[in-house]
Design an enzyme around this catalytic site. Structure first.
Site, PDB file in Angstrom:
ATOM      1  N   THR A   2       0.813  -1.221   0.000  1.00  0.00           N
ATOM      2  CA  THR A   2       0.000   0.000   0.000  1.00  0.00           C
ATOM      3  C   THR A   2       0.847   1.273   0.000  1.00  0.00           C
ATOM      4  O   THR A   2       0.461   2.279  -0.591  1.00  0.00           O
ATOM      5  CB  THR A   2      -0.935  -0.043   1.233  1.00  0.00           C
ATOM      6  OG1 THR A   2      -1.832  -1.137   1.040  1.00  0.00           O
ATOM      7  CG2 THR A   2      -1.737   1.227   1.398  1.00  0.00           C
ATOM      8  N   THR A  79       2.121  -4.526   4.084  1.00  0.00           N
ATOM      9  CA  THR A  79       1.982  -4.932   5.480  1.00  0.00           C
ATOM     10  C   THR A  79       1.435  -6.353   5.636  1.00  0.00           C
ATOM     11  O   THR A  79       1.606  -6.964   6.680  1.00  0.00           O
ATOM     12  CB  THR A  79       1.080  -3.946   6.263  1.00  0.00           C
ATOM     13  OG1 THR A  79      -0.221  -3.950   5.669  1.00  0.00           O
ATOM     14  CG2 THR A  79       1.650  -2.549   6.258  1.00  0.00           C
ATOM     15  N   ASP A  80       0.770  -6.860   4.585  1.00  0.00           N
ATOM     16  CA  ASP A  80       0.118  -8.166   4.729  1.00  0.00           C
ATOM     17  C   ASP A  80       1.103  -9.302   5.023  1.00  0.00           C
ATOM     18  O   ASP A  80       0.802 -10.212   5.792  1.00  0.00           O
ATOM     19  CB  ASP A  80      -0.680  -8.516   3.462  1.00  0.00           C
ATOM     20  CG  ASP A  80      -1.963  -7.698   3.353  1.00  0.00           C
ATOM     21  OD1 ASP A  80      -2.306  -6.992   4.322  1.00  0.00           O
ATOM     22  OD2 ASP A  80      -2.622  -7.772   2.304  1.00  0.00           O
TER      23      ASP A  80
HETATM   24  N1  ASP Z   1      -2.128  -4.625   0.129  1.00  0.00           N
HETATM   25  C1  ASP Z   1      -1.121  -4.340   0.984  1.00  0.00           C
HETATM   26  C2  ASP Z   1       0.062  -5.305   0.906  1.00  0.00           C
HETATM   27  O1  ASP Z   1       0.709  -5.327  -0.088  1.00  0.00           O
HETATM   28  C3  ASP Z   1      -1.489  -4.057   2.372  1.00  0.00           C
HETATM   29  C4  ASP Z   1      -0.545  -3.045   2.873  1.00  0.00           C
HETATM   30  O2  ASP Z   1       0.522  -2.850   2.355  1.00  0.00           O
HETATM   31  O3  ASP Z   1      -0.904  -2.388   3.864  1.00  0.00           O
HETATM   32  O4  ASP Z   1       0.367  -6.030   1.819  1.00  0.00           O
END
Ligand code: ASP
Length: 314
Positions: A2, A79-80
């Site tokens: 993100t 973050t995932d």
């Molecule tokens: N969709 C995202 C990711 O690539 C979520 C994030 O980065 O917060 O993990």
């Protein structure tokens, strides 16, 4: 992730869109903190991440961090899967200099994105003497988490990464790193050329163990099972684990419970004590998805050697 995504004009949903240079440019005052070199390693949503990509990332970070003109490395990451990626690098980057994973919960087109402040704090940490010896951390929303114990705990909130009962390592605020805590880091692996397939499952009430048998028959080289409570599974899942062990497939038992360790407390069919006696390895308080990475690296290093594999989890 993100941090490097923007809302797509057609769908309104976040998609990878921002380069490393643009990320750096978006942070006021960053140039005063450090001289920054940018490497655009790749831009994908971290749901698409694989251990193979982390292997390549680790190789790059090992090369870069050796340079005497480099104080530390910041990795922007979705973050995932960040908690797993950080742990993979924790196990394979050989340096005391800071490696700081950061990201964002709100994308670059959000009216109030968290990415720029997270990058600023990550760079402050990466260039700070206070952060030496922490190894790889996940640093978001001011908090510094050690790679081994960090987990994502909230799906949409900027305060999502926590280290549970172990606590944060520190806090970055107002240009400084405050150190609360240290963590003993023992395990390091050389980078293997490839990683064996290790499968992770979470068990549940009524589990019939079918997926475990399927994974064994499909050639998995190791299994990690998130068990119930302190490391227990039902009788059918236990039978499936015994099937895997009978085929010489190492099985690691972790727990789906948030805090605490797997312990050999129960001796009945499927109890942690019984599973350990039959040759399963107990993961302690290492979460299952990370136990999987540890088992992959351990298998690549020492092969299918039960005693040596077990020693990595003790
Ligand atoms: N969709 C995202 C990711 O690539 C979520 C994030 O980065 O917060 O993990």
């Amino acid at each position: 992730g993100t941090i490097a995504e923007k809302a797509d004009a057609r769908t309104g949903k976040s998609v990878p869109a921002v380069s490393g240079e643009e990320l750096v440019k978006a942070v006021p005052g960053l140039a005063k903190v450090a001289n920054i070199g940018v490497l655009n390693f790749m831009n994908i949503d971290s749901s698409q991440m694989t251990p193979g990509i982390w292997l390549k990332l680790s190789k790059k970070v090992n090369e870069i961090i050796k340079r005497p003109d480099i104080a530390g490395v910041v990795v922007t990451h979705g973050t995932d899967t960040m908690a797993e990626g950080a742990y993979f690098l924790e196990l394979t980057v050989h340096s005391d200099k800071p490696v700081v994973f950061t990201g964002a919960m709100k994308d670059a087109s959000d009216p109030c994105p968290d990415g720029p402040a997270n990058i600023l704090n990550a760079v402050i940490q990466a260039s700070s003497k206070e952060a030496l010896g922490w190894g790889v951390t996940v640093t978001l929303n001011n908090y510094v988490n050690g790679a081994r114990d960090v987990r994502k705990t909230q799906t949409t909130n900027v305060q999502t990464f926590e280290s549970g009962e172990k606590g944060y390592l520190g806090y970055v605020y107002d240009g400084k790193v405050r150190r609360f805590n240290d963590r003993i880091r023992k395990i390091k692996f050389p980078l293997p050329s490839k990683l064996p397939p290790v499968v992770f499952f979470s068990t549940y009430a009524g589990d019939r163990g079918d997926f475990i048998r399927y994974a064994v028959d499909k050639g998995a080289k190791g299994l990690v099972i998130d068990a119930l409570g302190a490391g227990n599974v039902n009788a059918e899942t236990c039978d499936a684990i015994l099937y895997a062990l009978s085929k010489n497939i190492p099985v690691v038992i972790s727990t789906r419970v948030y805090y605490g360790s797997v312990v050999p407390a129960y001796g009945d069919h499927g109890g942690g004590g019984m599973l350990e006696k039959k040759g399963a390895i107990l993961a302690g308080d290492l979460m299952g998805t990370k136990a999987r990475l540890l088992l992959m690296l351990a298998l690549a290093e020492v092969g299918n050697n039960p005693e040596k594999l077990k020693s990595y989890f003790e």
